[in-house]
Design an enzyme around this catalytic site. Structure first.
Site, PDB file in Angstrom:
ATOM      1  CG  ASP A   1     -22.634 -30.083 -20.644  1.00  0.00           C
ATOM      2  OD1 ASP A   1     -23.873 -29.776 -20.284  1.00  0.00           O
ATOM      3  OD2 ASP A   1     -21.735 -29.499 -21.330  1.00  0.00           O
TER       4      ASP A   1
ATOM      5  N   GLY B   1     -25.141 -49.606 -10.405  1.00  0.00           N
ATOM      6  CA  GLY B   1     -25.693 -48.620  -9.208  1.00  0.00           C
ATOM      7  C   GLY B   1     -27.302 -48.783  -9.086  1.00  0.00           C
TER       8      GLY B   1
ATOM      9  CB  ALA C   1     -25.751 -47.296 -15.683  1.00  0.00           C
TER      10      ALA C   1
END
Length: 575
Positions: A371, A317, A315
């Site tokens: 969540d 980042g 991912a």
């Protein structure tokens, strides 16, 4: 084993689900009384209790099945016949879709999440055509402005089951009409009508009236958050009528609603029209059916996988010190694995990290914590994994991976909504967007703290930006309760050279936090520092945090709004 035993096992599982959902509805039905009595601590406890019910009843059924089978081994054919009998019980069953998920949970508990195949589990629904079935009883009621909007709204508010008096019902009706007229115009409003859900949606300190505004131009949400004063009088706090506003109210970073839903699939279908951006999984999640939401989420993942040729990649980042995060480039979720070994400064265990994620699941997320869904023995095809990611997985989490040749099995992972990391967002925006992001970040910290959550690691990289521009926390390994932290002022330096020393001139104990130090990394960027000092300078003062702790210890539960302060009627219309 006999064929009769297979049917008995299927019936036992379905009866266990009946018991679980019955208790689920029982806890949910107490929401009105908790709201009327302003028993906010009971609200929080009921939320946790309802989450635990599912696993508790799965455990009860597993113990029953072990007694029924008396330890006898079960072959593959036997298990397939049990599923076949269970499937035959579902055509006339009103909650068939969640019953399938319950069957999956029992199977996974019995067989330790092994052999998770479509033949043995309801990976896909046995009755997909029933999603748009006829609803046995109306979920909502239509109201037409034959005599004007004032009597229409008076009737709606008067018909509510709440047993508290109104603070000023006519004032609230005036505010609602003013909002509708300002937004849509008197002519369009005259040709519109409302459809209102029969059940109120309870969450935190509000009872939400959820409806549809049917206008000549289309159907829009109609949401009224109803609050109570300290004196026990009701008032409408605002009126929300856009899909973006409704999406935030039903967002993935908020606690689940307490809404009485004997037929959850029917309610999900009814909600879908006013929440077009929400997936089926998100809608089930919003009404508290989080385990079935996990099933739907997995189905959405499989559908995306089948219709793309993308490979899993790390991912975007800054790489985490505790979690390895990967994604599919076009997919709206990320996959998070706890690394086998953490960076030296992360003095914690994998069990601690899992406990932090469970804390978030059970706590009031106040719209500021994402969540997650937890999976075990998650299978990936090697051909779909980019070589760089495969190397990273083998370096960072070899103990979490089982190699099956063409596939790997990840022993444990979390799936979470994908967001733009805040540090990347801040690099890309300027002007008002930058100002809004810093305001959102500070508000997220404040709201988490007011809900008794201290993020621990407050770096921008640990927060994400949603498609609605909201800032949400998603790195939970250092999370703790506010009441567990000792917020301290940095003692005055004894000598000028103290401030130049590499080590602090004062003692630091576990749990000590010095808010003045936040300034070093939150204000380092010259574009951000002045904005932060302007809007959130109090976050750098220990007395601000200690005052919050005092309120929490005194039992105060803060109000949480799923909309901006300026949208509240008391600010928008009050003189």
């Amino acid at each position: 084993m006999s064929r009769g035993l297979e049917l008995l096992i299927a019936q036992t599982i379905l009866q266990g689900f009946d018991a679980q959902y019955g208790r689920f509805l029982e806890v949910t039905s107490g929401a009105q009384q908790r709201f009327e009595q302003a028993d906010w601590h009971a609200v929080q406890q009921a939320m946790k209790s309802r989450i635990h019910l599912y696993d508790h009843h799965v455990g009860l059924v597993v113990e029953q099945l072990r007694c029924i089978t008396d330890g006898k081994s079960t072959d593959a054919a036997f298990l397939l016949r049990v599923k076949e009998h269970y499937t035959r019980l579902l055509p006339d069953y009103p909650r068939f879709e969640i019953a399938e998920s319950f069957f999956n949970s029992v199977y996974c508990r019995l067989f330790d999440h092994r052999s998770l195949t479509p033949e043995r589990l309801f990976i896909f629904s046995s009755q997909p055509e029933r999603r748009f079935r006829t609803i046995p009883r109306p979920l909502a009621k239509d109201f037409f402005p034959d005599h004007g909007w004032e009597p229409l709204l008076t009737r709606i508010l008067s018909d509510l089951p709440l047993r508290l008096p109104w603070q000023n019902k006519s004032r609230d009706i005036h505010y609602i009409i003013a909002h509708l007229t300002e937004t849509f115009g008197a002519e369009a409003l005259h040709r519109s009508h409302l459809q209102v859900a029969n059940e109120l949606f309870y969450r935190n300190k509000a009872a939400w009236l959820v409806g549809k505004l049917l206008t000549p131009a289309g159907t829009l949400p109609f949401l009224l958050p109803i609050h109570r004063t300290d004196e026990g009088e009701l008032f409408v706090d605002t009126c929300l009528t856009t899909t973006a506003e409704a999406s935030i109210v039903f967002g993935f970073a908020r606690s689940y609603f307490m809404v009485y839903a004997p037929l959850p699939a029917a309610l999900v279908e009814w909600l879908r029209e006013i929440l077009p951006g929400k997936t089926t999984a998100e809608l089930y999640m919003a009404i508290g059916c989080q385990k079935h939401a996990k099933t739907e989420s997995y189905r959405e993942y499989l559908l995306y996988l089948a219709n793309s040729d993308e490979q899993f990649i790390e991912a975007p980042g800054i790489r985490g010190m505790v979690m390895l995060v990967f994604t599919l480039p076009g997919f709206d979720r990320v996959f998070k694995i706890i690394k086998d070994r953490f960076a030296p400064q992360k003095e914690m265990s994998a069990a601690h990290v899992r406990a932090c994620y469970q804390l978030v699941k059970e706590h009031d997320r106040v719209g500021r914590m994402a969540d997650t869904q937890e999976f075990e023995n998650f299978v990936l095809e090697k051909r779909r994994i980019a070589p760089a990611l495969m190397t990273l997985l083998r370096q960072e989490a070899p103990e979490k991976i089982i190699d099956l040749g063409d596939q790997i099995v990840i022993r444990h992972l979390y799936i979470e909504r994908r967001m733009v990391p805040l540090n990347i967002w801040l690099e890309q925006v300027e002007g008002q967007q930058l100002r809004d992001a810093i305001e959102e970040y500070g508000n997220a910290i404040r709201q988490l703290a007011a809900a008794n959550i201290f993020p621990g690691d407050m770096l921008f990289k640990n927060f994400g930006v949603t498609r609605h521009g909201r800032v949400v926390f998603y790195d939970y390994d250092e999370i703790c309760y506010m009441t567990e932290v000792n917020f301290r002022d940095i003692p005055q330096a004894r000598y000028p050279e103290d401030e130049l020393a590499s080590e602090p001139w004062y003692s630091v104990s576990p749990g000590d936090v010095f808010p003045e130090e936040f300034r070093h990394w939150l204000c380092a960027d010259p574009r951000i520092g002045p904005l932060f000092e302007e809007m959130h300078a109090d976050l750098f003062r220990a007395d601000y945090w200690r005052a919050l702790q005092t309120r929490i210890r005194e039992g105060h539960v803060e109000d949480v709004y799923a909309y901006r302060r300026k949208q509240r009627f008391c600010f928008r219309f009050a003189a």
